[in-house]
Design a protein around this motif. Sequence first.
Motif, mmCIF file in Angstrom:
data_model
loop_
_atom_site.group_PDB
_atom_site.id
_atom_site.type_symbol
_atom_site.label_atom_id
_atom_site.label_comp_id
_atom_site.label_asym_id
_atom_site.label_seq_id
_atom_site.Cartn_x
_atom_site.Cartn_y
_atom_site.Cartn_z
ATOM 1 N N ALA A 108 6.263 9.302 -3.208
ATOM 2 C CA ALA A 108 5.214 8.249 -2.403
ATOM 3 C C ALA A 108 5.590 8.193 -0.935
ATOM 4 C CB ALA A 108 5.050 7.149 -3.324
ATOM 5 N N ASP A 117 0.719 5.369 0.963
ATOM 6 C CA ASP A 117 -0.114 6.493 1.861
ATOM 7 C C ASP A 117 -0.253 7.767 0.554
ATOM 8 O OD1 ASP A 117 1.321 5.672 4.729
ATOM 9 O OD2 ASP A 117 -0.595 5.004 3.958
ATOM 10 N N ASP A 118 0.078 8.743 0.851
ATOM 11 C CA ASP A 118 -0.111 9.881 0.228
ATOM 12 C C ASP A 118 1.150 9.587 -1.026
ATOM 13 O OD1 ASP A 118 -0.552 12.913 2.620
ATOM 14 O OD2 ASP A 118 -1.720 11.101 2.139
ATOM 15 N N ASP A 142 -0.917 1.550 -8.550
ATOM 16 C CA ASP A 142 -0.105 2.290 -7.774
ATOM 17 C C ASP A 142 0.641 3.321 -8.719
ATOM 18 O OD1 ASP A 142 0.957 -0.803 -6.566
ATOM 19 O OD2 ASP A 142 -0.381 0.482 -5.518
ATOM 20 N N GLY A 198 0.802 -1.220 -0.080
ATOM 21 C CA GLY A 198 0.210 0.045 0.169
ATOM 22 C C GLY A 198 0.876 1.084 -0.020
ATOM 23 N N THR A 219 -4.232 11.947 -1.185
ATOM 24 C CA THR A 219 -4.260 10.938 -0.160
ATOM 25 C C THR A 219 -4.715 9.453 -0.757
ATOM 26 O OG1 THR A 219 -6.523 11.363 0.484
ATOM 27 C CG2 THR A 219 -4.946 12.746 1.610
ATOM 28 N N ARG A 220 -4.657 8.545 -0.074
ATOM 29 C CA ARG A 220 -5.076 7.227 -0.511
ATOM 30 C C ARG A 220 -6.523 7.311 -1.108
ATOM 31 N NH1 ARG A 220 -3.135 2.361 -1.431
ATOM 32 N NH2 ARG A 220 -4.605 0.464 -1.359
ATOM 33 N N VAL A 244 0.427 7.547 -9.958
ATOM 34 C CA VAL A 244 -0.142 9.001 -9.715
ATOM 35 C C VAL A 244 0.061 9.786 -10.983
ATOM 36 C CG1 VAL A 244 1.943 9.815 -8.927
ATOM 37 C CG2 VAL A 244 -0.026 10.942 -8.112
ATOM 38 N N ARG A 251 -4.900 9.558 -8.944
ATOM 39 C CA ARG A 251 -4.174 8.249 -8.679
ATOM 40 C C ARG A 251 -5.048 7.167 -8.875
ATOM 41 N NH1 ARG A 251 -2.334 8.098 -2.346
ATOM 42 N NH2 ARG A 251 -1.975 6.014 -2.810
ATOM 43 N N ASP A 252 -4.236 5.952 -9.234
ATOM 44 C CA ASP A 252 -5.102 4.698 -9.554
ATOM 45 C C ASP A 252 -4.437 3.635 -8.569
ATOM 46 O OD1 ASP A 252 -5.561 1.922 -10.372
ATOM 47 O OD2 ASP A 252 -6.033 2.677 -12.305
ATOM 48 N N ASN A 253 -4.929 3.336 -7.529
ATOM 49 C CA ASN A 253 -4.535 2.514 -6.401
ATOM 50 C C ASN A 253 -4.262 1.113 -6.728
ATOM 51 O OD1 ASN A 253 -4.518 4.763 -4.645
ATOM 52 N ND2 ASN A 253 -6.427 4.367 -3.768
#
Length: 114
Positions: A96, A31-32, A75, A29, A51-52, A77, A70-72
Motif C-alpha cells: 500500500a 493511494d495505490d 482499507d 487515506g 488505484t484509489r 485490498v 479494494r474497499d476504501n
Amino acid sequence: VQLQASGGGLVQAGGSLALSCAATGSFFGIDDMAWYRQAPGKQRELVARITRLGGTVYADSVKGRFTISRDNVKDTVYLRMNSLKPEDTAVYYCNAEFNWGQSWGQGTLVTVSS
C-alpha cells in the motif's frame, strides 16, 4: 501502519483462491494498493495494482484469471485468483502506498499442485 494478509493455502491446478489484506493503524487515506509475488529463486514481481479510484493493472501472466479489488472504507485490498496454475505458486505480498511512503504485508503462501 500494518498490512495483514490472509487467504493463502494449497489448491489444485484449475482451482481458485481469494486473498485479502487489511491496513490498520493511523493514516489518512491510501493511494495505490497492489499484490506482488515471489516464487522460489525468483525476484518479486507485480501481480496487480489498483488505484484509489479503481483503475487496475495486471501482469500479463495473470490477465483474465486474477481480479484485484479494494474497499476504501475497510482499507482492504483483495485478489481473486481463478484457474490457478502451478507456476502461480509463490509467496504473495500486499503493498500500500501512502503520502509518506509505502508499507508491505507479511506475505501469504499460495501453493498450486499439478
